[in-house]
Design an enzyme around this catalytic site. Structure first.
Site, PDB file in Angstrom:
ATOM      1  N   LYS A  10      33.634  -7.111 -45.150  1.00 41.96           N
ATOM      2  CA  LYS A  10      35.059  -7.498 -45.094  1.00 41.96           C
ATOM      3  C   LYS A  10      35.218  -8.957 -45.465  1.00 41.96           C
ATOM      4  CE  LYS A  10      34.669 -10.039 -41.073  1.00 41.96           C
ATOM      5  NZ  LYS A  10      34.779 -11.493 -40.976  1.00 41.96           N
ATOM      6  N   PRO A  95      25.317  -9.885 -46.744  1.00 43.19           N
ATOM      7  CA  PRO A  95      24.555 -11.043 -46.246  1.00 43.19           C
ATOM      8  C   PRO A  95      24.545 -11.115 -44.727  1.00 43.19           C
ATOM      9  CG  PRO A  95      26.589 -11.755 -47.338  1.00 43.19           C
ATOM     10  CD  PRO A  95      26.448 -10.288 -47.601  1.00 43.19           C
ATOM     11  N   VAL A  96      23.414 -11.531 -44.156  1.00 43.76           N
ATOM     12  CA  VAL A  96      23.277 -11.630 -42.696  1.00 43.76           C
ATOM     13  C   VAL A  96      23.835 -12.977 -42.231  1.00 43.76           C
ATOM     14  CG1 VAL A  96      21.620 -11.729 -40.790  1.00 43.76           C
ATOM     15  CG2 VAL A  96      21.303 -10.085 -42.650  1.00 43.76           C
ATOM     16  N   GLY A  98      26.759 -14.090 -42.362  1.00 41.60           N
ATOM     17  CA  GLY A  98      27.552 -14.674 -43.447  1.00 41.60           C
ATOM     18  C   GLY A  98      29.039 -14.647 -43.212  1.00 41.60           C
ATOM     19  N   GLY A  99      29.495 -14.063 -42.098  1.00 41.73           N
ATOM     20  CA  GLY A  99      30.932 -13.957 -41.852  1.00 41.73           C
ATOM     21  C   GLY A  99      31.575 -12.807 -42.599  1.00 41.73           C
ATOM     22  N   GLY A 103      26.524  -7.030 -39.540  1.00 44.81           N
ATOM     23  CA  GLY A 103      26.021  -6.346 -38.346  1.00 44.81           C
ATOM     24  C   GLY A 103      27.035  -5.320 -37.848  1.00 44.81           C
ATOM     25  N   SER A 104      28.303  -5.679 -37.912  1.00 40.09           N
ATOM     26  CA  SER A 104      29.370  -4.764 -37.484  1.00 40.09           C
ATOM     27  C   SER A 104      29.375  -3.505 -38.352  1.00 40.09           C
ATOM     28  CB  SER A 104      30.729  -5.455 -37.600  1.00 40.09           C
ATOM     29  OG  SER A 104      30.739  -6.654 -36.870  1.00 40.09           O
ATOM     30  N   ALA A 105      29.147  -3.683 -39.656  1.00 42.72           N
ATOM     31  CA  ALA A 105      29.085  -2.534 -40.570  1.00 42.72           C
ATOM     32  C   ALA A 105      27.970  -1.583 -40.137  1.00 42.72           C
ATOM     33  CB  ALA A 105      28.848  -3.016 -42.003  1.00 42.72           C
ATOM     34  N   ASP A 137      34.680  -7.053 -34.626  1.00 42.86           N
ATOM     35  CA  ASP A 137      34.847  -6.643 -36.027  1.00 42.86           C
ATOM     36  C   ASP A 137      34.463  -5.176 -36.271  1.00 42.86           C
ATOM     37  OD1 ASP A 137      35.765  -9.054 -37.053  1.00 42.86           O
ATOM     38  OD2 ASP A 137      33.810  -9.701 -37.807  1.00 42.86           O
TER      39      ASP A 137
HETATM   40  C1  LIG Z   1      35.152 -14.304 -37.090  1.00 45.08           C
HETATM   41  C2  LIG Z   1      35.376 -12.808 -37.228  1.00 45.08           C
HETATM   42  O1  LIG Z   1      34.333 -12.233 -38.005  1.00 45.08           O
HETATM   43  C3  LIG Z   1      36.673 -12.553 -37.973  1.00 45.08           C
HETATM   44  O2  LIG Z   1      36.813 -11.212 -38.366  1.00 45.08           O
HETATM   45  C4  LIG Z   1      35.406 -12.132 -35.868  1.00 45.08           C
HETATM   46  O3  LIG Z   1      36.418 -12.701 -35.070  1.00 45.08           O
HETATM   47  C5  LIG Z   1      34.076 -12.146 -35.147  1.00 45.08           C
HETATM   48  O4  LIG Z   1      33.804 -10.839 -34.767  1.00 45.08           O
HETATM   49  P1  LIG Z   1      32.364 -10.371 -34.216  1.00 45.08           P
HETATM   50  O5  LIG Z   1      31.290 -11.025 -34.990  1.00 45.08           O
HETATM   51  O6  LIG Z   1      32.420  -8.884 -34.125  1.00 45.08           O
HETATM   52  O7  LIG Z   1      32.400 -11.050 -32.816  1.00 45.08           O
HETATM   53  P2  LIG Z   1      31.912 -10.508 -31.377  1.00 45.08           P
HETATM   54  O8  LIG Z   1      30.538  -9.958 -31.505  1.00 45.08           O
HETATM   55  O9  LIG Z   1      32.975  -9.666 -30.761  1.00 45.08           O
HETATM   56  O10 LIG Z   1      31.870 -11.887 -30.598  1.00 45.08           O
HETATM   57  C6  LIG Z   1      30.904 -12.864 -30.871  1.00 45.08           C
HETATM   58  C7  LIG Z   1      31.377 -14.180 -30.305  1.00 45.08           C
HETATM   59  O11 LIG Z   1      32.418 -14.737 -31.133  1.00 45.08           O
HETATM   60  C8  LIG Z   1      33.429 -15.335 -30.338  1.00 45.08           C
HETATM   61  N1  LIG Z   1      34.718 -14.633 -30.591  1.00 45.08           N
HETATM   62  C9  LIG Z   1      34.762 -13.467 -31.287  1.00 45.08           C
HETATM   63  C10 LIG Z   1      35.979 -12.854 -31.551  1.00 45.08           C
HETATM   64  C11 LIG Z   1      37.155 -13.455 -31.030  1.00 45.08           C
HETATM   65  N2  LIG Z   1      38.353 -12.907 -31.240  1.00 45.08           N
HETATM   66  N3  LIG Z   1      37.086 -14.601 -30.319  1.00 45.08           N
HETATM   67  C12 LIG Z   1      35.886 -15.212 -30.097  1.00 45.08           C
HETATM   68  O12 LIG Z   1      35.835 -16.262 -29.465  1.00 45.08           O
HETATM   69  C13 LIG Z   1      32.965 -15.257 -28.909  1.00 45.08           C
HETATM   70  O13 LIG Z   1      32.259 -16.450 -28.655  1.00 45.08           O
HETATM   71  C14 LIG Z   1      32.001 -14.095 -28.924  1.00 45.08           C
HETATM   72  O14 LIG Z   1      31.012 -14.201 -27.938  1.00 45.08           O
HETATM   73  N1  LIG Z   2      22.365  -4.621 -37.966  1.00 45.82           N
HETATM   74  C1  LIG Z   2      22.401  -5.960 -37.981  1.00 45.82           C
HETATM   75  N2  LIG Z   2      22.480  -6.600 -39.143  1.00 45.82           N
HETATM   76  C2  LIG Z   2      22.531  -7.967 -39.162  1.00 45.82           C
HETATM   77  N3  LIG Z   2      22.478  -8.731 -38.078  1.00 45.82           N
HETATM   78  C3  LIG Z   2      22.419  -8.128 -36.902  1.00 45.82           C
HETATM   79  C4  LIG Z   2      22.390  -6.721 -36.809  1.00 45.82           C
HETATM   80  N4  LIG Z   2      22.351  -6.407 -35.526  1.00 45.82           N
HETATM   81  C5  LIG Z   2      22.357  -7.570 -34.849  1.00 45.82           C
HETATM   82  N5  LIG Z   2      22.395  -8.608 -35.656  1.00 45.82           N
HETATM   83  C6  LIG Z   2      22.443 -10.038 -35.209  1.00 45.82           C
HETATM   84  O1  LIG Z   2      23.772 -10.519 -35.401  1.00 45.82           O
HETATM   85  C7  LIG Z   2      23.785 -11.815 -35.981  1.00 45.82           C
HETATM   86  C8  LIG Z   2      25.042 -11.908 -36.862  1.00 45.82           C
HETATM   87  O2  LIG Z   2      24.819 -11.152 -38.009  1.00 45.82           O
HETATM   88  P1  LIG Z   2      25.970 -10.568 -38.923  1.00 45.82           P
HETATM   89  O3  LIG Z   2      25.349 -10.321 -40.244  1.00 45.82           O
HETATM   90  O4  LIG Z   2      26.676  -9.464 -38.276  1.00 45.82           O
HETATM   91  O5  LIG Z   2      26.930 -11.833 -38.989  1.00 45.82           O
HETATM   92  P2  LIG Z   2      28.356 -11.980 -39.565  1.00 45.82           P
HETATM   93  O6  LIG Z   2      28.477 -11.197 -40.829  1.00 45.82           O
HETATM   94  O7  LIG Z   2      28.626 -13.442 -39.605  1.00 45.82           O
HETATM   95  O8  LIG Z   2      29.290 -11.299 -38.486  1.00 45.82           O
HETATM   96  P3  LIG Z   2      30.894 -11.363 -38.355  1.00 45.82           P
HETATM   97  O9  LIG Z   2      31.485 -11.522 -39.715  1.00 45.82           O
HETATM   98  O10 LIG Z   2      31.196 -10.029 -37.745  1.00 45.82           O
HETATM   99  O11 LIG Z   2      31.141 -12.528 -37.452  1.00 45.82           O
HETATM  100  C9  LIG Z   2      22.462 -11.905 -36.756  1.00 45.82           C
HETATM  101  O12 LIG Z   2      22.004 -13.221 -36.810  1.00 45.82           O
HETATM  102  C10 LIG Z   2      21.534 -10.994 -35.981  1.00 45.82           C
HETATM  103  O13 LIG Z   2      20.792 -11.706 -35.025  1.00 45.82           O
END
Ligand SMILES: C[C@](O)(CO)[C@H](O)COP(=O)(O)OP(=O)(O)OC[C@H]1O[C@@H](n2ccc(N)nc2=O)[C@H](O)[C@@H]1O
Ligand SMILES: Nc1ncnc2c1ncn2[C@@H]1O[C@H](COP(=O)(O)OP(=O)(O)OP(=O)(O)O)[C@@H](O)[C@H]1O
Length: 297
Positions: A10, A95-96, A98-99, A103-105, A137
């Site tokens: 996303k 990307p890991v 990467g925002g 992981g959510s996927a 997410d």
């Molecule tokens: C930045 C975004 O990726 C935008 O879509 C999301 O808000 C993050 O979603 P996500 O990675 O699924 O986050 P979660 O695993 O639910 O939360 C990880 C951490 O991000 C912070 N967090 C997340 C979502 C939110 N609305 N407020 C927060 O403050 C909290 O510190 C939480 O402990």
């Molecule tokens: N299946 C997975 N794939 C990638 N990372 C994972 C997974 N499960 C747990 N993680 C942990 O979650 C952390 C965040 O990874 P992820 O790739 O989801 O970040 P992100 O894309 O920035 O997430 P978001 O955009 O939801 O904030 C990683 O550093 C890893 O330790």
């Protein structure tokens, strides 16, 4: 017998962030767009729960029970009283750290795959409940398309999109931790009155018309100053994409992946090449959206 589910990344086209709640989370006006960069999760019966991962970033993915795919399988198995004896294989292209909700996927993909393999017949509503327990997410990874997320981003309302938007993504040299970026947001905004975030009507109109110029004018990310504060080098990446012809530039979610909205696929290739040649990023990808959410192949 095995089941494979494909799940998109996303980009947040609007990320409005409120002040921290008492539980530490932040209420959001989070406009998600699913883009055509995918992980695939394959689930196969096995003696016990096992996770493997392949792909360019595989080395930084945890393979224990903290992996979101494993947590999803465990959550569904526990609700149904099933032994989670499966092998989960993640073909990782997102990307890991990467925002882009990689992981959510994988969490959403594993949930849909296990539901199909075990024939649990869970309703969409129950699957979305489990997704919301796994992370803010994760529900969007299940539904895909475009949606407005409120609460901490888990309460979704689908949005109409009247066309395809083309993007270039620049992956950074290192990752950023989502909680660290929210903490930096808190630090940068301390003592300031933050209005409750709301979806921008001009942005929703741009999406519904499929108008890239109007969308470019409306893109916002309240986490961008925090991501740039923790990763100042991203400013040079954004500048490079802007000079190469992007309509607008943005940090994707909590970063550090940067996103470049472009008018068409040809410009996407040109901007990607300029970014690659500049040495201001690790690698680039082009993708378009919206695309569907978690899909059984
Ligand atoms: C930045 C975004 O990726 C935008 O879509 C999301 O808000 C993050 O979603 P996500 O990675 O699924 O986050 P979660 O695993 O639910 O939360 C990880 C951490 O991000 C912070 N967090 C997340 C979502 C939110 N609305 N407020 C927060 O403050 C909290 O510190 C939480 O402990
Ligand atoms: N299946 C997975 N794939 C990638 N990372 C994972 C997974 N499960 C747990 N993680 C942990 O979650 C952390 C965040 O990874 P992820 O790739 O989801 O970040 P992100 O894309 O920035 O997430 P978001 O955009 O939801 O904030 C990683 O550093 C890893 O330790």
């Amino acid at each position: 017998m095995s089941v494979t589910v494909r799940v998109p990344a996303k980009v947040n086209v609007q990320l409005g962030v409120a002040a921290a709640r008492p539980d530490g989370f932040h209420d959001l006006a989070n406009v998600f767009l699913a883009v055509g960069l995918y992980d695939e999760v394959t689930v196969t019966p096995a003696d016990e729960l096992r996770v493997t991962c392949a792909g360019p970033d595989a080395a930084s993915v945890p393979l224990d029970r903290t992996n979101l795919a494993a947590r999803a399988a465990l959550a569904l198995a526990e609700r149904r009283g099933i032994e989670p004896a499966v092998h989960l294989h993640i073909a990782k292209d997102i990307p890991v750290a990467g925002g882009m909700a990689g992981g959510s996927a994988d969490g959403a993909g594993a949930l849909v795959a296990c539901d199909a393999l075990w024939g649990t017949g869970a309703s969409r509503a129950e699957l979305l409940d489990i997704c919301a327990e796994l992370g803010s997410d994760v529900p969007f990874s299940l539904v895909g398309g475009a949606a407005l997320g409120t609460g901490r981003g888990e309460k979704l309302a689908p949005l109409e999109v009247g066309g395809t938007f083309h993007w270039v993504f620049a992956m950074a040299e290192r990752g950023l931790s989502t909680p660290a970026v929210f903490r930096e947001f808190d630090r940068l905004t301390a003592g300031r009155e933050i209005p409750a975030p709301e979806a921008d009507p001009a942005l929703l109109t741009a999406l519904s018309k499929g108008d890239p110029e109007a969308l470019a004018a409306a893109l916002t990310n309240d986490l961008q100053p925090a991501a740039l504060s923790l990763y100042p080098e991203l400013a040079a990446t954004l500048k490079t994409g802007e000079q190469a012809g992007a309509l607008a530039t943005l940090v994707s979610g909590s970063g550090p992946t940067t996103a470049f909205l472009v008018p068409d696929a040809t410009t996407a290739t040109r901007v990607a090449t300029a970014l690659q040649d500049s040495g201001t990023c690790r690698t680039t990808r082009t993708a378009a959206g919206p695309v569907p959410g978690a899909t059984v192949l």
